[in-house]
Design a protein around this motif. Structure first.
Motif, PDB file in Angstrom:
ATOM      1  N   VAL A 168       0.803  -1.232   0.000  1.00  0.00           N
ATOM      2  CA  VAL A 168       0.000   0.000   0.000  1.00  0.00           C
ATOM      3  C   VAL A 168       0.836   1.281   0.000  1.00  0.00           C
ATOM      4  N   ASP A 169       1.701   1.431   1.024  1.00  0.00           N
ATOM      5  CA  ASP A 169       2.435   2.695   1.159  1.00  0.00           C
ATOM      6  C   ASP A 169       3.406   2.904   0.003  1.00  0.00           C
ATOM      7  N   MET A 170       4.031   1.805  -0.458  1.00  0.00           N
ATOM      8  CA  MET A 170       5.011   1.954  -1.553  1.00  0.00           C
ATOM      9  C   MET A 170       4.318   2.402  -2.832  1.00  0.00           C
ATOM     10  N   LEU A 171       3.147   1.837  -3.113  1.00  0.00           N
ATOM     11  CA  LEU A 171       2.411   2.239  -4.323  1.00  0.00           C
ATOM     12  C   LEU A 171       1.979   3.697  -4.212  1.00  0.00           C
ATOM     13  N   PHE A 172       1.498   4.053  -3.032  1.00  0.00           N
ATOM     14  CA  PHE A 172       1.058   5.435  -2.835  1.00  0.00           C
ATOM     15  C   PHE A 172       2.239   6.382  -3.021  1.00  0.00           C
ATOM     16  N   ASN A 173       3.395   5.988  -2.450  1.00  0.00           N
ATOM     17  CA  ASN A 173       4.593   6.824  -2.536  1.00  0.00           C
ATOM     18  C   ASN A 173       4.981   7.064  -3.999  1.00  0.00           C
ATOM     19  N   ALA A 174       4.935   5.976  -4.804  1.00  0.00           N
ATOM     20  CA  ALA A 174       5.332   6.097  -6.220  1.00  0.00           C
ATOM     21  C   ALA A 174       4.396   7.053  -6.962  1.00  0.00           C
ATOM     22  N   VAL A 175       3.097   6.841  -6.798  1.00  0.00           N
ATOM     23  CA  VAL A 175       2.120   7.642  -7.541  1.00  0.00           C
ATOM     24  C   VAL A 175       2.128   9.087  -7.033  1.00  0.00           C
ATOM     25  N   ASN A 176       2.224   9.219  -5.719  1.00  0.00           N
ATOM     26  CA  ASN A 176       2.234  10.541  -5.119  1.00  0.00           C
ATOM     27  C   ASN A 176       3.450  11.342  -5.582  1.00  0.00           C
ATOM     28  N   ASN A 177       4.593  10.648  -5.723  1.00  0.00           N
ATOM     29  CA  ASN A 177       5.806  11.345  -6.131  1.00  0.00           C
ATOM     30  C   ASN A 177       5.717  11.912  -7.544  1.00  0.00           C
ATOM     31  N   VAL A 178       4.915  11.267  -8.404  1.00  0.00           N
ATOM     32  CA  VAL A 178       4.750  11.822  -9.755  1.00  0.00           C
ATOM     33  C   VAL A 178       4.042  13.175  -9.639  1.00  0.00           C
ATOM     34  N   ILE A 179       2.981  13.219  -8.826  1.00  0.00           N
ATOM     35  CA  ILE A 179       2.261  14.488  -8.632  1.00  0.00           C
ATOM     36  C   ILE A 179       3.185  15.515  -7.960  1.00  0.00           C
ATOM     37  N   CYS A 180       3.951  15.035  -6.935  1.00  0.00           N
ATOM     38  CA  CYS A 180       4.853  15.965  -6.231  1.00  0.00           C
ATOM     39  C   CYS A 180       5.874  16.571  -7.183  1.00  0.00           C
ATOM     40  N   SER A 181       6.405  15.751  -8.084  1.00  0.00           N
ATOM     41  CA  SER A 181       7.440  16.296  -8.974  1.00  0.00           C
ATOM     42  C   SER A 181       6.821  17.318  -9.934  1.00  0.00           C
ATOM     43  N   ILE A 182       5.558  17.134 -10.296  1.00  0.00           N
ATOM     44  CA  ILE A 182       4.906  18.122 -11.169  1.00  0.00           C
ATOM     45  C   ILE A 182       4.534  19.378 -10.368  1.00  0.00           C
ATOM     46  N   VAL A 183       3.974  19.160  -9.164  1.00  0.00           N
ATOM     47  CA  VAL A 183       3.447  20.292  -8.397  1.00  0.00           C
ATOM     48  C   VAL A 183       4.554  21.040  -7.649  1.00  0.00           C
ATOM     49  N   PHE A 184       5.377  20.291  -6.877  1.00  0.00           N
ATOM     50  CA  PHE A 184       6.391  20.934  -6.028  1.00  0.00           C
ATOM     51  C   PHE A 184       7.785  20.925  -6.654  1.00  0.00           C
TER      52      PHE A 184
END
Ligand code: HEM
Length: 492
Positions: A168-184
């Motif tokens: 769970v957390d690893m998948l969330f981390n991967a997907v979340n990081n794509v958004i983070c790299s675009i947003v932040f």
């Protein structure tokens, strides 16, 4: 004195009656539906945990447009491919409002893109789509960001060394990081306290949104607020997440290079500076912070739980998993990472990914819409402001539109000779003007992450496949999959 009081009371009673009559008359030509109770409407006439199933039953009984009452609020349910096409696309402008859903409002205060309507929504949607595109949505660079996360994910799974773990957390981390790299403009490590706090907030938000508590909060927000419960902690966490986004934006106010914005926040801040003298401008902190939250909330749990469900289905159907791996081995091999260009040469894998999404039916009622003006449809009048549920489930399981609608079967997306077959009834991202703003990004993420994982691992459950439960954990708002432990066995 007594006489005066009686006159005041009589006037008040008349005003009340007039208001109720006015309200009733504007609802006179609403579509048909089950008889409501005077106070609670149709609430408690159905299982709130699986409300969409009741809506499906109603559409079979009353047709493609049905009215139900949630307490004293009418809601029009639209079902079936043709009716959804007629309304969401044919009458796109009229149906383009977003319903004022208390939990959505609580996280955005009426700003941003997901929970707004009219001029603000149009401006914010246009800007968000354009900026995502400029930062590589649909272009190579977004694929590179996703690939980087897929590679990290493979490493993290390898580190589990074949023992059982929860992805769970690893998948969330991967997907979340794509958004983070675009947003932040940067990514987070799994152990980062800021990441952990964001993860907890998004998880709790979706769990509550999809739970009976969330459903009841959305109908009686003030009442539910009076009771203790998880929602109070969530509201605190939401405030913290907003503060974090605000700090990130403020930090860029002074350091921004106007000739070259590096991330979504910088592009927005640049626009804020350009429009600082326009009193009507929509480019303000309120909209920025809410859009960032919209992308976090709409763009992380959705995609990461789809991958989580994908792995669960592969464990449940080892024959499908084996065939996907065979196709990846044939086309991509083991010496390079899969790329989006491979999709056209991987028809079975493409069909499997589509089928996972169809069968999962993540958002059975999309995100509730609102009528922008009084609108006539099918001889009924749906007044301005009325909430509308686009019942996407009704299309995704329609036996007239799918070969095998009720089972997980990749054949639903394959023609007689095994080529990938597109189907317009694949409406998991919604239809029309309010359709998912992140569809292109989500499709790249699902393809790259799924194929990279199956290229490197065979997934096995901790119980025999027949004992695996693939029914969702929650299904009021989103059909969220269960969590589980699995083995990721490295492939030779
Ligand atoms: C598997 C992944 C996803 C699914 C199934 C999905 C599905 C949906 C659905 C059904 C809607 C509502 C459509 C409607 O109101 O009629 C929606 C809206 C939205 N989605 Fe997604 N989504 C996914 C991923 C993403 C991603 C990665 C982003 C990130 C940018 C995103 C951002 C949004 C936003 C901002 C909206 C609101 C659009 C608006 O109100 O105009 N979604 N999505």
């Amino acid at each position: 004195m007594k006489f005066k009081l009686s006159v005041v009371m009589a006037v008040l009673a008349l005003i009340l009656l007039w208001k109720i009559r006015g309200k009733q008359s504007s609802f006179e030509r609403l579509p048909p539906g089950p008889a409501p109770n005077p106070l609670l409407g149709n609430l408690f006439q159905f299982n709130i945990k699986e409300a969409y199933k009741y809506y499906l039953e109603l559409s079979n009984k009353y047709g493609s447009v049905v009215t139900i009452w949630l307490a004293n609020t009418p809601v029009v349910i639209i079902s079936g491919y043709q009716a959804l096409k007629d309304t969401m696309i044919g009458l796109g402008e009229e149906f383009s409002g977003r319903a004022i859903y208390p939990l959505l409002m609580k996280s955005t205060y009426g700003y941003g893109v997901l929970s707004t309507s009219g001029h603000r929504w149009k401006e914010m949607r246009r800007f968000t789509l354009m900026t995502l595109k400029n930062f590589g949505m649909g272009r190579r660079s977004i694929e590179e960001r996703v690939r980087e996360e897929a590679e990290n994910l493979v490493e993290m799974f390898k580190n589990c060394e074949g023992s059982a773990f929860s992805p769970v957390d690893m998948l969330f981390n991967a997907v979340n990081n794509v958004i983070c790299s675009i947003v932040f403009g940067h990514r987070f490590e799994l152990e980062d306290p800021q990441f952990k706090s964001l993860l907890r907030t998004v998880n709790t938000y979706f769990t509550i949104l999809s739970s009976p508590l969330g459903q009841i909060y959305n109908v009686f927000p003030r009442l539910v607020s009076l009771f203790p419960g998880k929602h109070h902690q969530l509201f605190k966490d939401l405030e913290e997440a907003r503060e974090y986004c605000k700090r990130e934006a403020q930090a860029r106010m002074n350091t921004l290079d106007p000739s070259c914005p590096q991330d979504f926040i910088e592009a927005f801040v640049l626009k804020m500076k350009e429009e600082k003298d326009n009193p009507e401008t929509e480019y303000n902190f309120g909209n920025l912070v809410s859009i960032v939250w919209n992308m976090f909330s709409a763009g992380t749990e959705t995609t990461s739980s789809t991958v989580r469900y994908a792995l669960l289905l592969m464990m449940k159907h080892p024959d499908v998993q084996e065939r996907v791996q065979w196709e990846i081995d044939e086309v991509v091999g083991q010496d390079r990472w899969p790329s989006v260009e491979d999709r056209q040469n991987l028809p079975y894998t493409d069909a499997v990914i589509h089928e996972i999404q169809r069968y999962m039916d993540l958002a059975p009622i999309a995100i509730p819409h609102k009528m922008m003006c009084d609108t006539e449809y099918n001889g009924y009048i749906i007044p301005k402001g009325v909430m509308v549920f686009p019942l996407l489930s009704s299309v995704l399981i329609d036996p007239k539109l799918w070969k095998n609608p009720n089972c997980f079967d990749p054949e639903n997306f394959l023609d007689a000779v095994g080529r990938f077959q597109k189907n317009d009834a694949f409406v998991v991202f919604g239809m029309g003007k309010r359709a998912c703003l992140g569809e292109a990004l989500a499709r790249i993420e699902l393809f790259i992450i799924f194929t990279s994982l199956l290229q490197h691992f065979t997934f096995k459950a901790t119980v025999p496949p027949e004992e695996l439960n693939t029914t969702p954990k929650n299904c009021s708002f989103g059909r969220m999959p269960r969590t589980y432990e699995c083995y990721a066995i490295p492939r030779k």
